[in-house]
Design a protein around this motif. Structure first.
Motif, PDB file in Angstrom:
ATOM      1  N   HIS A 191       0.813  -1.221   0.000  1.00 23.56           N
ATOM      2  CA  HIS A 191       0.000   0.000   0.000  1.00 23.56           C
ATOM      3  C   HIS A 191       0.849   1.274   0.000  1.00 23.56           C
ATOM      4  O   HIS A 191       0.308   2.372   0.050  1.00 23.56           O
ATOM      5  CB  HIS A 191      -0.940   0.014   1.206  1.00 23.56           C
ATOM      6  CG  HIS A 191      -1.907  -1.106   1.215  1.00 23.56           C
ATOM      7  ND1 HIS A 191      -2.835  -1.308   0.218  1.00 23.56           N
ATOM      8  CD2 HIS A 191      -2.082  -2.127   2.098  1.00 23.56           C
ATOM      9  CE1 HIS A 191      -3.548  -2.384   0.491  1.00 23.56           C
ATOM     10  NE2 HIS A 191      -3.105  -2.902   1.620  1.00 23.56           N
ATOM     11  N   VAL A 228      -0.034   4.003  -2.891  1.00 25.22           N
ATOM     12  CA  VAL A 228      -1.281   4.737  -2.685  1.00 25.22           C
ATOM     13  C   VAL A 228      -1.186   5.611  -1.434  1.00 25.22           C
ATOM     14  O   VAL A 228      -1.690   6.740  -1.419  1.00 25.22           O
ATOM     15  CB  VAL A 228      -2.507   3.800  -2.665  1.00 25.22           C
ATOM     16  CG1 VAL A 228      -2.529   2.914  -1.457  1.00 25.22           C
ATOM     17  CG2 VAL A 228      -3.794   4.586  -2.787  1.00 25.22           C
ATOM     18  N   TYR A 229      -0.519   5.128  -0.398  1.00 22.65           N
ATOM     19  CA  TYR A 229      -0.307   5.930   0.808  1.00 22.65           C
ATOM     20  C   TYR A 229       0.491   7.186   0.471  1.00 22.65           C
ATOM     21  O   TYR A 229       0.153   8.289   0.920  1.00 22.65           O
ATOM     22  CB  TYR A 229       0.416   5.117   1.881  1.00 22.65           C
ATOM     23  CG  TYR A 229       0.928   5.968   3.016  1.00 22.65           C
ATOM     24  CD1 TYR A 229       0.063   6.416   4.015  1.00 22.65           C
ATOM     25  CD2 TYR A 229       2.268   6.360   3.076  1.00 22.65           C
ATOM     26  CE1 TYR A 229       0.526   7.229   5.052  1.00 22.65           C
ATOM     27  CE2 TYR A 229       2.734   7.162   4.102  1.00 22.65           C
ATOM     28  CZ  TYR A 229       1.860   7.598   5.077  1.00 22.65           C
ATOM     29  OH  TYR A 229       2.318   8.406   6.092  1.00 22.65           O
ATOM     30  N   TRP A 260      -1.680   9.710  -1.185  1.00 24.38           N
ATOM     31  CA  TRP A 260      -2.660  10.228  -0.234  1.00 24.38           C
ATOM     32  C   TRP A 260      -2.019  11.181   0.767  1.00 24.38           C
ATOM     33  O   TRP A 260      -2.539  12.269   1.039  1.00 24.38           O
ATOM     34  CB  TRP A 260      -3.328   9.056   0.479  1.00 24.38           C
ATOM     35  CG  TRP A 260      -4.311   9.458   1.520  1.00 24.38           C
ATOM     36  CD1 TRP A 260      -5.614   9.820   1.342  1.00 24.38           C
ATOM     37  CD2 TRP A 260      -4.061   9.550   2.927  1.00 24.38           C
ATOM     38  NE1 TRP A 260      -6.196  10.126   2.548  1.00 24.38           N
ATOM     39  CE2 TRP A 260      -5.260   9.968   3.530  1.00 24.38           C
ATOM     40  CE3 TRP A 260      -2.952   9.310   3.723  1.00 24.38           C
ATOM     41  CZ2 TRP A 260      -5.379  10.163   4.896  1.00 24.38           C
ATOM     42  CZ3 TRP A 260      -3.059   9.506   5.086  1.00 24.38           C
ATOM     43  CH2 TRP A 260      -4.266   9.922   5.657  1.00 24.38           C
ATOM     44  N   GLU A 269      -9.771  12.589   5.163  1.00 31.64           N
ATOM     45  CA  GLU A 269     -10.419  11.275   5.229  1.00 31.64           C
ATOM     46  C   GLU A 269      -9.450  10.275   5.874  1.00 31.64           C
ATOM     47  O   GLU A 269      -8.823   9.458   5.207  1.00 31.64           O
ATOM     48  CB  GLU A 269     -10.824  10.812   3.821  1.00 31.64           C
ATOM     49  CG  GLU A 269     -11.836  11.702   3.144  1.00 31.64           C
ATOM     50  CD  GLU A 269     -13.205  11.664   3.823  1.00 31.64           C
ATOM     51  OE1 GLU A 269     -13.553  10.622   4.414  1.00 31.64           O
ATOM     52  OE2 GLU A 269     -13.903  12.684   3.775  1.00 31.64           O
ATOM     53  N   TRP A 270      -9.348  10.339   7.189  1.00 33.47           N
ATOM     54  CA  TRP A 270      -8.383   9.516   7.919  1.00 33.47           C
ATOM     55  C   TRP A 270      -8.688   8.025   7.841  1.00 33.47           C
ATOM     56  O   TRP A 270      -7.781   7.199   7.967  1.00 33.47           O
ATOM     57  CB  TRP A 270      -8.293   9.963   9.379  1.00 33.47           C
ATOM     58  CG  TRP A 270      -7.742  11.350   9.494  1.00 33.47           C
ATOM     59  CD1 TRP A 270      -8.429  12.479   9.832  1.00 33.47           C
ATOM     60  CD2 TRP A 270      -6.407  11.760   9.218  1.00 33.47           C
ATOM     61  NE1 TRP A 270      -7.600  13.568   9.788  1.00 33.47           N
ATOM     62  CE2 TRP A 270      -6.342  13.150   9.415  1.00 33.47           C
ATOM     63  CE3 TRP A 270      -5.254  11.090   8.821  1.00 33.47           C
ATOM     64  CZ2 TRP A 270      -5.177  13.878   9.234  1.00 33.47           C
ATOM     65  CZ3 TRP A 270      -4.088  11.811   8.643  1.00 33.47           C
ATOM     66  CH2 TRP A 270      -4.063  13.186   8.847  1.00 33.47           C
ATOM     67  N   HIS A 271      -9.925   7.658   7.620  1.00 35.95           N
ATOM     68  CA  HIS A 271     -10.287   6.240   7.554  1.00 35.95           C
ATOM     69  C   HIS A 271      -9.573   5.520   6.415  1.00 35.95           C
ATOM     70  O   HIS A 271      -9.454   4.292   6.428  1.00 35.95           O
ATOM     71  CB  HIS A 271     -11.809   6.076   7.424  1.00 35.95           C
ATOM     72  CG  HIS A 271     -12.351   6.645   6.159  1.00 35.95           C
ATOM     73  ND1 HIS A 271     -12.395   5.917   4.994  1.00 35.95           N
ATOM     74  CD2 HIS A 271     -12.854   7.870   5.861  1.00 35.95           C
ATOM     75  CE1 HIS A 271     -12.904   6.668   4.032  1.00 35.95           C
ATOM     76  NE2 HIS A 271     -13.184   7.860   4.536  1.00 35.95           N
ATOM     77  N   CYS A 272      -9.079   6.258   5.417  1.00 40.16           N
ATOM     78  CA  CYS A 272      -8.335   5.632   4.316  1.00 40.16           C
ATOM     79  C   CYS A 272      -7.142   4.833   4.827  1.00 40.16           C
ATOM     80  O   CYS A 272      -6.785   3.797   4.256  1.00 40.16           O
ATOM     81  CB  CYS A 272      -7.838   6.699   3.343  1.00 40.16           C
ATOM     82  SG  CYS A 272      -9.144   7.549   2.442  1.00 40.16           S
ATOM     83  N   LEU A 273      -6.535   5.297   5.888  1.00 43.22           N
ATOM     84  CA  LEU A 273      -5.352   4.630   6.447  1.00 43.22           C
ATOM     85  C   LEU A 273      -5.644   3.241   7.009  1.00 43.22           C
ATOM     86  O   LEU A 273      -4.750   2.399   7.060  1.00 43.22           O
ATOM     87  CB  LEU A 273      -4.780   5.468   7.593  1.00 43.22           C
ATOM     88  CG  LEU A 273      -3.800   6.563   7.269  1.00 43.22           C
ATOM     89  CD1 LEU A 273      -3.453   7.332   8.531  1.00 43.22           C
ATOM     90  CD2 LEU A 273      -2.551   6.015   6.631  1.00 43.22           C
ATOM     91  N   ASP A 274      -6.856   3.017   7.445  1.00 45.24           N
ATOM     92  CA  ASP A 274      -7.196   1.807   8.204  1.00 45.24           C
ATOM     93  C   ASP A 274      -6.704   0.516   7.560  1.00 45.24           C
ATOM     94  O   ASP A 274      -6.139  -0.340   8.236  1.00 45.24           O
ATOM     95  CB  ASP A 274      -8.703   1.719   8.445  1.00 45.24           C
ATOM     96  CG  ASP A 274      -9.254   2.892   9.231  1.00 45.24           C
ATOM     97  OD1 ASP A 274      -8.451   3.739   9.689  1.00 45.24           O
ATOM     98  OD2 ASP A 274     -10.480   2.981   9.379  1.00 45.24           O
ATOM     99  N   THR A 275      -6.913   0.363   6.270  1.00 42.66           N
ATOM    100  CA  THR A 275      -6.528  -0.892   5.598  1.00 42.66           C
ATOM    101  C   THR A 275      -5.074  -0.893   5.140  1.00 42.66           C
ATOM    102  O   THR A 275      -4.558  -1.941   4.778  1.00 42.66           O
ATOM    103  CB  THR A 275      -7.440  -1.172   4.386  1.00 42.66           C
ATOM    104  OG1 THR A 275      -7.348  -0.082   3.472  1.00 42.66           O
ATOM    105  CG2 THR A 275      -8.886  -1.357   4.823  1.00 42.66           C
ATOM    106  N   TRP A 276      -4.423   0.250   5.165  1.00 42.24           N
ATOM    107  CA  TRP A 276      -3.022   0.332   4.741  1.00 42.24           C
ATOM    108  C   TRP A 276      -2.050   0.067   5.884  1.00 42.24           C
ATOM    109  O   TRP A 276      -0.888  -0.211   5.655  1.00 42.24           O
ATOM    110  CB  TRP A 276      -2.704   1.713   4.165  1.00 42.24           C
ATOM    111  CG  TRP A 276      -3.576   2.130   3.025  1.00 42.24           C
ATOM    112  CD1 TRP A 276      -4.283   1.319   2.167  1.00 42.24           C
ATOM    113  CD2 TRP A 276      -3.850   3.457   2.604  1.00 42.24           C
ATOM    114  NE1 TRP A 276      -4.965   2.070   1.252  1.00 42.24           N
ATOM    115  CE2 TRP A 276      -4.717   3.401   1.491  1.00 42.24           C
ATOM    116  CE3 TRP A 276      -3.450   4.709   3.061  1.00 42.24           C
ATOM    117  CZ2 TRP A 276      -5.177   4.527   0.826  1.00 42.24           C
ATOM    118  CZ3 TRP A 276      -3.904   5.839   2.394  1.00 42.24           C
ATOM    119  CH2 TRP A 276      -4.755   5.741   1.287  1.00 42.24           C
TER     120      TRP A 276
END
Length: 109
Positions: free
Chosen positions: A14, A17-18, A21, A85-92
């Motif tokens: 990830h 994409v990180y 972002w 949109e901090w929730h984007c980090l959750d899966t990374w």
């Protein structure tokens, strides 16, 4: 002056994409300083300067809950922070949201 440190490990798959972002985040929040572990690639530390204890507590609640819902935040930087949109980090993040570490430090007098 106080500083808030946010630490997490980004999974290698990830990283690209990180990186895209976090550049957007940095553009929106110029008070963010981002560091990466030299001997631990993928280990990132966000450094936020000048935040009050109250703002830190709101920040921590938002990041640990995965939402942007929080009480009113008192300054312009905090308002910008809330738009991310901090929730984007959750899966990374290796281990997910529970592996985000957040600390608030003040200068020793």
């Amino acid at each position: 002056m106080s500083k808030v440190f946010v630490e997490y490990q980004i999974l290698p798959q990830h990283r690209s994409v990180y990186s895209q972002w976090i550049q957007i985040v940095s553009d929106k929040c110029p008070e963010l300083e981002l560091l990466e572990g030299v001997d631990q690639p993928g280990l990132f530390i966000e450094v936020w300067s000048g935040w009050t204890r109250e703002t830190f507590l709101h920040m921590k609640q938002m990041r640990k809950s995965g939402t942007n819902q929080s009480a009113d935040m008192e300054n312009e930087a905090a308002v910008r922070y809330r738009t991310i949109e901090w929730h984007c980090l959750d899966t990374w993040i290796q281990g997910g949201i529970s592996k985000i570490n957040i600390w608030h430090f003040e200068k020793v007098r």
